[in-house]
Structure formats: structure tokens, C-alpha cells
Design an enzyme around this catalytic site. Structure first.
Site, short mmCIF file in Angstrom:
data_model
loop_
_atom_site.label_atom_id
_atom_site.label_comp_id
_atom_site.label_asym_id
_atom_site.label_seq_id
_atom_site.Cartn_x
_atom_site.Cartn_y
_atom_site.Cartn_z
N LEU A 386 0.81 -1.21 0.00
CA LEU A 386 0.00 0.00 0.00
C LEU A 386 0.84 1.26 0.00
O LEU A 386 0.45 2.28 -0.58
CB LEU A 386 -0.94 -0.03 1.21
CG LEU A 386 -1.99 -1.14 1.06
CD1 LEU A 386 -1.84 -2.18 2.15
CD2 LEU A 386 -3.39 -0.58 1.06
N ASP A 387 2.00 1.21 0.64
CA ASP A 387 2.88 2.37 0.69
C ASP A 387 3.36 2.74 -0.71
O ASP A 387 3.24 3.89 -1.15
CB ASP A 387 4.06 2.06 1.61
CG ASP A 387 4.57 3.28 2.35
OD1 ASP A 387 4.09 4.39 2.08
OD2 ASP A 387 5.47 3.12 3.20
N ASP A 388 3.92 1.76 -1.42
CA ASP A 388 4.36 2.03 -2.79
C ASP A 388 3.21 2.50 -3.66
O ASP A 388 3.36 3.42 -4.47
CB ASP A 388 4.97 0.75 -3.40
CG ASP A 388 6.41 0.56 -3.01
OD1 ASP A 388 7.28 1.03 -3.75
OD2 ASP A 388 6.68 -0.04 -1.96
N ARG A 466 0.36 7.81 4.47
CA ARG A 466 0.59 7.87 3.03
C ARG A 466 -0.72 7.69 2.26
O ARG A 466 -0.97 8.36 1.26
CB ARG A 466 1.59 6.79 2.61
CG ARG A 466 2.41 7.20 1.40
CD ARG A 466 3.64 7.98 1.79
NE ARG A 466 4.56 7.15 2.53
CZ ARG A 466 5.21 7.55 3.62
NH1 ARG A 466 5.03 8.77 4.08
NH2 ARG A 466 6.04 6.74 4.24
#
Length: 655
Positions: A386-388, A466
Site C-alpha cells: 500500500l505504501d508504494d 501515506r
């Protein structure tokens, strides 16, 4: 490195312009022909040491030059202070890392009587001997016949058949634990012995006194611990009583699970421990070295090697999507034609890497959600994160919104699918984990096997922030139920002194930067005490030299919050980006931080940094992202000059 302290705002602005130009040119030279960036990702001594041991486990053809290069690397990073190997630059003695490094060096021919080996051995024995190492080191020793499998917590391969309602289930573990554990279940059941053609052992590291496992888990319960310890005793007592047919089916099911997720040349889970375990599993099952499945699994390991300056080491994984997306953000912030063209090329490279047709392991908890994420590595289709995904989506959205129009390409569908997948994995508490939803089964941290304390992937403030930044940048109303749930989660996660814990970056500086960006993007009033406390905290921990630094020791179980360390380029940039996000561009703290970055830019246009500022597993495994001191300072300097020259000084982007 640029000159002394800057006397005025105009001087600071001019110096920032010059620093930005030099950094853009340096990053341009580092961009690959196809548009992506990838920088080294360095961990501690354990991965290169395990790579050496893997070759000897399999009795692969000798490569004395390669061994010599790895040996030089391992000797260089041995500590002169405590004689062992730490988990990060300048860190304390770690017995497990030291055992593996010593074993690898002895394997490649270092004389145990040599001074560096003698010092390391004495340090291990003083710390309790090899008996005091962690679970994964005990497994490594057992595979070489240097330690007993009785010292390893039992995880039977029949776990692959466990129903979802049982407390212990593979899909209640994190993705990284899952991919490491499944091939390990086969190895623990078969208990193969390394070929070890040189017959090297490390019996001299054992003290003769057994030692209990020391857990690094933050969530411990004596009830669960007692229960799981009792279960481990039962499993050990009954290890030979499993029906042979069931055991065979379980081993075959583990093999099939691995084969389905082999992930080509990028390897199982695209992380070294899982990849190495898959190779050893195939070997233990009698799969020949030239079998396509085993061969590609073995090749995936080889692609992690880094050769430089007479040394070689093995990376734990690679970070091309992460590096490329973050560098693209920095270039978009620069905003000049050359930089924007580099960002466009980077985003064009990223676009086809979106996973649109594989329902990965995340679907076990969230069936029905359409795929749409990006992985951290070149490919890892079963495990996008999910961060990327949030970072890529924000970069694409920013590029697509430029006044230049179509030059950036059409990212509408990629953005919408990325958002759809991401919001589908929001956890019940309003936050987001890195790879799965609601992976918060804290009782599993009480398993004897889970001494590393990293068996789970619960929601964290940095990843949640993020996603909030992404949603806000795309116009998600502050009042929407999912935004309110996320902001409520972030509010609850703020530390008493005003910071936020950073799971994937070191540590409270990283978490606080992430959340301040999200709060600004979401439109939270800057007068909110949550923001004011965070600003005061960042100002209070600024180093006397104007930069910011934080030690990996801040992850200590004592939770002492920020632990001061020498200023680093990446942590200084994070603090600056966080402060500027909430209107502090004109503050004295920001001025001093910008001056620190300008002063510490090196002759190649970038910034150096030996300190580790990346998170792997708190207290167990840390990362040195070689890209962090390259693109984050550029991003901060470019934002500073843009805000100073703008009419309102407001950051209009999620990051």
C-alpha cells in the site's frame, strides 16, 4: 560541500538553487536507460553470511574470488568497539549476526586463531554462546549439524492445512513471515543436513549452557506465551506420530504453495530469506539443480549480489519501484523541464508494473477487492504494498495535473485502480498495514517461533498517513467516513510528546513527517493541537548543527521515543518536509535545516550517509537505503525554494 553559514534568506535561496541543480544532474546520471532508478539496499552481515552458507549447504562449485570479496566486506563492517557485528552502522553487538558472520568467514577460510576471529568468538561466548542466538540462527546451525533441532520451536508442515478459525494460521501472519515459513516447514520436517564439502563447523561458539529464546515482540501476554510454549512441547513430543500420508500431503502442499508464488527471477516474496529457503526446500525434496523451478529460484538469489570496490555483499531485496517513485516526486518538485522529463520517463516505466490481474494473498482477508497495487521490487505480484501504491498514485496524479497536459501520459485508469485497491484494504481501526488488512493478531507474537517480534503486519501511522495523503490529494473530503476513520486512527497513534512511530523508516522523525504531510493534505486546521505538538517536537529534537538525526535504538522495547543521533541527510529532509507541509517554511528551524543540507552536499552533487534510516523489523533488522540521501534532500531543497517564491507558501500535494 558548500561553504559556511548563510547570512540571509536570499543567500539561502541562491544556495538552494545551486544545490538543486547539482543534485538533479547527479540523479540524471543515475537514471537507467528505461527510466527507472534503483539504488543499493544494504542490511547487516546476516544476508551476505547466509549467502556464503547457502553455497556450501548446496556444495556449489567453489568461487574463491567471490568468497574473498564477501570476506573483505564482512571484515570491514566488524565493530572495533565490541568485536562483533551490529544490526546497523555503529550499532550494538548482536549475537546472531556475529555467529553467522563468524561462520561464513570460517567457511571461506579465515583462521579461527586470527585476531578478528578470536575477538568475535570471545564476544559470542561472553554473550552466552551460540545457545543464546535467535530462532533463525538456530535453524541455520541445525541445518549444518552444529546445533540441535530440539532448540528450534516446532512448526509442523501440517500447518498448511490449518482452518482459518484456529489461532495459528498462515494467513494471520504477515506476507514476509508467510513466504519465509512455508518452505521452512518442509526443511524443519525433513531436517536435511548441509553437504558442507569443507566440513566446517563452529562448535567453539557453544558455551555448553542452554539459553532461553529472548523475544523482541512488543505485544507479549504471559497467558498466550504459556499456552504456545506448552503447545511447542506437545508438538515436539508428538513430532514422529503424524500419519505418514498426512505428512507427505502436507509437504507436497507446502511445495505447491511455493511453486505458485515463485515469482520468476524476482524470487519467492522477492526477499532473500524466502528465496534461499525455497532453494533449500527444492534441494531437500530431491529436485535437481537444473530443474526450471529450482534453477530460477537459485538465480533470483544471485541477482541480489552487489559488486563494488573489491567487495561483494548480498542485498535482502531490491527497491526499484520505491526508489523510482520517490525520485520522480523529487523531480516533479524541482519542476524544471529536464527534471519533469525524467519524472515522465520514470512514471512511464512504473505504469505497466501495476498488478491488475493477480489476487494475491491479501485477498484472503479482502475477497472481492480488485487488484491494482504496485510492489516494492521489480515484480512481486502476490504481494503488492500500500505504501508504494500510494506514492506511485500521487506522483502520477501530480504529473497528469501539470499545465503541460498530455506530456505526462494518461494515468487515469492506473490511478483509479490504485485507489480502489488501496481503500479496499483499510483495516477496521481506520488505518492501513503495508500488505494486508487487519493483520493484527497480536497473540501470534507469543509463539516461541516469533522471537523476532515481526510476525504481523498491523496498521501503522506511516503507511496510513501515506494513504490519507493520496486520498486527500485526489480530493477525498475531510468529512468522508473512511477519511474520518483514518484521521481518528492517526490522532490515537500520536505519542505523548507529539511524534508518530515510524514502522518503515527510522523512526519518529519518519512517522511524524509522514503524518504531517497527510494532515496538511487532508485540510486539518494548522491550529489543531495535534499539529502544534508535532511541530514543537520536531523543533525540540533538532541537532545543534541544524540537522536532524535519530538512532535505530529508538525502537527499543523500553519505548524511550526519539534517541538522538548525528544528523543525516535523509532524516533532515524528512523533518524539513514535515515542517514545511504545515506552514513552517519561514521558521528558524527550517532555515537551519536547509543550511545543513546545503553545507553537507558532496562534490558529486548528492549526499553521503552511512547511518541506517530504513526500517525492516524493529530491533531485529534495519536497512540502509542508498537512495534516501540522494532524492530526499533534493526534494526538501526544491520544496523550500518553491514555497519561498510562491505567493501563499502552501504545500498542495500529499507528500
Amino acid at each position: 560541500m558548500h561553504g559556511s553559514l548563510l547570512s540571509s534568506s536570499a543567500d539561502r535561496l541562491a544556495a538552494s538553487d545551486e544545490a538543486v541543480s547539482e543534485a538533479v544532474a547527479a540523479l540524471a546520471a543515475a537514471q537507467r536507460d528505461d527510466g527507472h532508478w534503483v539504488f543499493e539496499l544494504e542490511a547487516d552481515a546476516t544476508i551476505p553470511a547466509e549467502y556464503v552458507l547457502l553455497r556450501h549447504y548446496l556444495a556449489e562449485p567453489e568461487d574463491l574470488e567471490l568468497e574473498a570479496r564477501i570476506g573483505r566486506y564482512l571484515r570491514r563492517i566488524q565493530s572495533a568497539e565490541h568485536d562483533g557485528w551490529p544490526l546497523y552502522h555503529g550499532g550494538a553487538f548482536d549475537i546472531s549476526a556475529t555467529i553467522k558472520a563468524y561462520f561464513a568467514l570460517k567457511m571461506i577460510g579465515d583462521d579461527p586463531a586470527a585476531p578478528h576471529m578470536e575477538r568475535a568468538r570471545k564476544a559470542v561466548l561472553a554473550a552466552g554462546g551460540a545457545e543464546a542466538c535467535n530462532v533463525f540462527t538456530r535453524i541455520q546451525l541445525a541445518l549444518f549439524g552444529c546445533g540441535s533441532w530440539d532448540a528450534v520451536p516446532t512448526m509442523p508442515p501440517e500447518l498448511i492445512f490449518a482452518p482459518r478459525w484456529l489461532p495459528v494460521h498462515l494467513y494471520k501472519m504477515s506476507y514476509w513471515a508467510r513466504t519465509v515459513v512455508v518452505p521452512l516447514l518442509v526443511l524443519a520436517a525433513l531436517k536435511p543436513l548441509a553437504r558442507n564439502p569443507r566440513g566446517v563447523r563452529v562448535d567453539e561458539l557453544f558455551s555448553g549452557s542452554p539459553a532461553a529464546l529472548k523475544s523482541q515482540a512488543a505485544q507479549k501476554s504471559w497467558i498466550w506465551t504459556a499456552g504456545y510454549t506448552g503447545l511447542d512441547r506437545l508438538l515436539k513430543a508428538g513430532d514422529g506420530l503424524w500419519p505418514k500420508g498426512l505428512r507427505t500431503r502436507a509437504i507436497n502442499a507446502c511445495r505447491d504453495w511455493v511453486v505458485e508464488r515463485l515469482n520468476g527471477e524476482d524470487g519467492l516474496g522477492a526477499i532473500y530469506p524466502a528465496m534461499a529457503n525455497s532453494v533449500m526446500m527444492f534441494d531437500a525434496l530431491g529436485v535437481p539443480a537444473d530443474d526450471p523451478k529450482r534453477a530460477i529460484a537459485r538465480k533470483s538469489v544471485e541477482l541480489l549480489l552487489v559488486h563494488r570496490e573489491g567487495e561483494t555483499y548480498c542485498q535482502p531485496c531490491v527497491s526499484p519501484v520505491w526508489d523510482t517513485a520517490l525520485a520522480a516526486h523529487a523531480m516533479l518538485e524541482v519542476g524544471e523541464p529536464e527534471a519533469e522529463a525524467m519524472a515522465d520517463r520514470a512514471l512511464a516505466w512504473l505504469k505497466p508494473l501495476q498488478v491488475l490481474d493477480v489476487e494475491g494473498d491479501w485477498a484472503d482477508e479482502r475477497p472481492g477487492v480488485r487488484p491494482g497495487g504496485w510492489a516494492f521490487q521489480y515484480r512481486n505480484d502476490h504481494y503488492p504494498d500500500l505504501d508504494d501504491t500510494a506514492v506511485v498514485v500521487m506522483a502520477m496524479d501530480r504529473a497528469a495535473g501539470r499545465a503541460a497536459g498530455g506530456a505526462a501520459g494518461d494515468y487515469g485508469q492506473a490511478i483509479s485502480r490504485g485507489i480502489e485497491w488501496t481503500v479496499g484494504l483499510q483495516s477496521k481501526n481506520g488505518g492501513w498495514g503495508a500488505f494486508d488488512a487487519d493483520n493484527s493478531h497480536d497473540h501470534l507474537n507469543n509463539l516461541p517461533f516469533a522471537d523476532h517480534g515481526a510476525l504481523l503486519d498491523p496498521p501503522t501511522a506511516d503507511v496510513s498517513a501515506r494513504v490519507v495523503s493520496m486520498l486527500a490529494q485526489k480530493g477525498e473530503p475531510l468529512e468522508s467516513p473512511r477519511m474520518q476513520a483514518a484521521l481518528g486512527y492517526l490522532r490515537a497513534e500520536q505519542e505523548p510528546e507529539g511524534s508518530w512511530f515510524g514502522r518503515w523508516g527510522v523512526n519518529f522523525i519518519y512517522g511524524t513527517w509522514s503524518v504531517l504531510c497527510a494532515l496538511n493534505a487532508a485540510g486539518v486546521d494548522r491550529a489543531d493541537p495535534m499539529i502544534a505538538k508535532a511541530v514543537d517536537w520536531l523543533n525540540a529534537i533538532q541537532n545543534a548543527d541544524g540537522g536532524w538525526g535519530e538512532s535505530c535504538d529508538s525502537y527499543d522495547l523500553a519505548r524511550v521515543a526519539h534517541v538522538a543521533a548525528p544528523s543525516t541527510a535523509s532524516q533532515t529532509a524528512w523533518a524539513l518536509l514535515g515542517l514545511m507541509a504545515v506552514g513552517e517554511v519561514g521558521s528558524p528551524a527550517v532555515a537551519r535545516g536547509i543550511e545543513w543540507l546545503v553545507r553537507h552536499q558532496e562534490d558529486d552533487g548528492l549526499w553521503g550517509q552511512e547511518y541506517y534510516t530504513g526500517g525492516g523489523f524493529p530491533r531485529v533488522f534495519y536497512l540502509r537505503y542508498h537512495g534516501y540521501p540522494k532524492y530526499f534532500p533534493l526534494w526538501a531543497l526544491a520544496r523550500y525554494r518553491n514555497l519561498v517564491r510562491s505567493n501563499d507558501g502552501a504545500v498542495k500535494w500529499g507528500m
